[in-house]
Design a protein around this motif. Sequence first.
Motif, PDB file in Angstrom:
ATOM      1  N   GLU A   1     -37.476  21.163   0.275  1.00 56.49           N
ATOM      2  CA  GLU A   1     -36.711  22.753   0.895  1.00 56.49           C
ATOM      3  C   GLU A   1     -35.641  22.809  -0.181  1.00 56.49           C
ATOM      4  O   GLU A   1     -34.763  22.210  -0.125  1.00 56.49           O
ATOM      5  N   PRO A   2     -36.033  23.800  -0.833  1.00 53.93           N
ATOM      6  CA  PRO A   2     -35.180  24.197  -1.899  1.00 53.93           C
ATOM      7  C   PRO A   2     -33.949  25.174  -1.231  1.00 53.93           C
ATOM      8  O   PRO A   2     -34.395  25.896  -0.503  1.00 53.93           O
ATOM      9  N   GLY A   3     -32.829  25.145  -1.961  1.00 53.03           N
ATOM     10  CA  GLY A   3     -31.723  26.223  -1.503  1.00 53.03           C
ATOM     11  C   GLY A   3     -32.103  27.419  -2.408  1.00 53.03           C
ATOM     12  O   GLY A   3     -33.141  27.693  -2.889  1.00 53.03           O
ATOM     13  N   LYS A   4     -31.069  28.182  -2.760  1.00 52.74           N
ATOM     14  CA  LYS A   4     -31.244  29.409  -3.541  1.00 52.74           C
ATOM     15  C   LYS A   4     -31.661  28.944  -5.009  1.00 52.74           C
ATOM     16  O   LYS A   4     -31.046  28.346  -5.619  1.00 52.74           O
ATOM     17  N   VAL A   5     -32.799  29.462  -5.308  1.00 52.59           N
ATOM     18  CA  VAL A   5     -33.196  29.320  -6.738  1.00 52.59           C
ATOM     19  C   VAL A   5     -33.486  30.696  -7.349  1.00 52.59           C
ATOM     20  O   VAL A   5     -33.982  31.739  -6.860  1.00 52.59           O
ATOM     21  N   ASP A   6     -33.463  30.510  -8.716  1.00 48.31           N
ATOM     22  CA  ASP A   6     -33.420  31.976  -9.587  1.00 48.31           C
ATOM     23  C   ASP A   6     -34.921  32.199  -9.858  1.00 48.31           C
ATOM     24  O   ASP A   6     -35.572  31.722 -10.584  1.00 48.31           O
ATOM     25  N   THR A   7     -35.645  32.847  -8.886  1.00 48.87           N
ATOM     26  CA  THR A   7     -36.983  33.226  -9.149  1.00 48.87           C
ATOM     27  C   THR A   7     -37.324  34.683  -8.736  1.00 48.87           C
ATOM     28  O   THR A   7     -36.234  35.439  -8.132  1.00 48.87           O
ATOM     29  N   GLU A   8     -38.613  35.097  -8.685  1.00 51.74           N
ATOM     30  CA  GLU A   8     -38.786  36.560  -8.012  1.00 51.74           C
ATOM     31  C   GLU A   8     -38.989  36.652  -6.507  1.00 51.74           C
ATOM     32  O   GLU A   8     -39.068  37.948  -6.249  1.00 51.74           O
ATOM     33  N   LEU A   9     -38.505  35.567  -5.921  1.00 49.57           N
ATOM     34  CA  LEU A   9     -38.868  35.578  -4.387  1.00 49.57           C
ATOM     35  C   LEU A   9     -37.943  36.738  -3.861  1.00 49.57           C
ATOM     36  O   LEU A   9     -38.771  37.424  -2.876  1.00 49.57           O
ATOM     37  N   ASP A  10     -36.804  37.144  -4.228  1.00 49.74           N
ATOM     38  CA  ASP A  10     -36.110  38.178  -3.736  1.00 49.74           C
ATOM     39  C   ASP A  10     -36.461  39.498  -4.002  1.00 49.74           C
ATOM     40  O   ASP A  10     -36.223  40.400  -3.056  1.00 49.74           O
ATOM     41  N   SER A  11     -37.423  39.705  -4.944  1.00 49.96           N
ATOM     42  CA  SER A  11     -37.447  40.969  -5.560  1.00 49.96           C
ATOM     43  C   SER A  11     -38.207  41.922  -4.747  1.00 49.96           C
ATOM     44  O   SER A  11     -38.573  42.929  -5.088  1.00 49.96           O
ATOM     45  N   HIS A  12     -38.957  41.357  -3.692  1.00 46.90           N
ATOM     46  CA  HIS A  12     -39.924  41.986  -2.915  1.00 46.90           C
ATOM     47  C   HIS A  12     -39.280  43.043  -1.770  1.00 46.90           C
ATOM     48  O   HIS A  12     -39.703  43.578  -1.038  1.00 46.90           O
ATOM     49  N   ASN A  13     -37.779  42.498  -1.689  1.00 53.71           N
ATOM     50  CA  ASN A  13     -37.071  43.041  -0.757  1.00 53.71           C
ATOM     51  C   ASN A  13     -36.482  44.518  -0.662  1.00 53.71           C
ATOM     52  O   ASN A  13     -36.345  44.958  -2.109  1.00 53.71           O
ATOM     53  N   ASN A  14     -36.018  45.090  -0.009  1.00 55.77           N
ATOM     54  CA  ASN A  14     -35.445  46.474  -0.242  1.00 55.77           C
ATOM     55  C   ASN A  14     -33.923  46.545  -0.813  1.00 55.77           C
ATOM     56  O   ASN A  14     -33.357  45.378  -1.004  1.00 55.77           O
ATOM     57  N   ALA A  15     -33.408  47.548  -1.188  1.00 57.68           N
ATOM     58  CA  ALA A  15     -32.197  47.575  -1.817  1.00 57.68           C
ATOM     59  C   ALA A  15     -31.022  47.028  -0.951  1.00 57.68           C
ATOM     60  O   ALA A  15     -30.004  46.251  -1.324  1.00 57.68           O
ATOM     61  N   GLU A  16     -30.822  47.357   0.307  1.00 56.33           N
ATOM     62  CA  GLU A  16     -29.931  46.845   1.226  1.00 56.33           C
ATOM     63  C   GLU A  16     -29.830  45.376   1.252  1.00 56.33           C
ATOM     64  O   GLU A  16     -28.846  44.881   1.261  1.00 56.33           O
ATOM     65  N   ILE A  17     -31.278  44.716   1.347  1.00 50.54           N
ATOM     66  CA  ILE A  17     -31.128  43.395   1.616  1.00 50.54           C
ATOM     67  C   ILE A  17     -31.130  42.656   0.293  1.00 50.54           C
ATOM     68  O   ILE A  17     -30.139  41.780   0.231  1.00 50.54           O
ATOM     69  N   LEU A  18     -31.098  43.435  -0.837  1.00 50.59           N
ATOM     70  CA  LEU A  18     -30.910  42.756  -2.180  1.00 50.59           C
ATOM     71  C   LEU A  18     -29.308  42.755  -2.376  1.00 50.59           C
ATOM     72  O   LEU A  18     -28.768  41.765  -2.890  1.00 50.59           O
TER      73      LEU A  18
END
Length: 253
Positions: free
Chosen positions: A191-208
């Motif tokens: 169970e990872p915490g916050k990792v520097d990957t592309e996982l966030d990139s699929h979200n919209n600008a508000e979520i980012l």
Amino acid sequence: MTSPLTATAALVTGASSGIGRATALELARLGSSVAVVARRLDRLDTLVAEITDAGGTALAISADVSERDQAEQAVSTAVEHFGRLDILVNNAGLMLLGRVCDVDVDEWDQMIAINQKGLLYTTHAAVPHLLDAAKDGPRQVADIVNISSLAGRTTFPTSGVYSMTKFGVNGFSEALRQELAPDHVRVGVLEPGKVDTELDSHNNAEILADIEKNFGGFTMLDPHDIADGVAYMVTRPAHAAIGELWVMPTAQA
């Protein structure tokens, strides 16, 4: 000196970037032949070339594991090529955050398909081969590592369905661990915490923007930190099993 995973074969899903890519590199470094599975074949080919140039062995398999036939074929192709399967790392995943009342329901379907169905299909296809490896292989053990998330331990606004998928991964992993342990197939969840990957990139600008507000102020994990955890789990001696590993940035603890 023999590497700890010499004469083994592994399959890593979601291997075109991030944690999957780093894990494939680490398992190859430790001596395993690695089948790398994802949809983006060009990236897989680059990864295979990197592993080969370093003296390892790898096979690129283009597949969408959320499609049952493709997941099953990926496992069959790996076994046919390497002659065995000792390690499965279910890493393919998708995180689409949003408030339940606002979100596009199609995004829920996508996360359930990849995070849960893909893991189930690949695992079901791999288990018979892992049982064979544990019974007849030199290590007398085989491994499944399912990549979950801290969102599979706790939840927060906007993560409801993503957390549901990861809580499900944890529950499935625990049941499967109990089923397969008597046959020396170890099942662990990481169970990872916050990792520097592309996982966030699929979200919209508000979520980012929210992600940046919450996590921009500290040093995130690198994908290799998680790959190191996977390697630790699968290189334990046959009598030792790691059922759960929780890895997070120090600032997130």
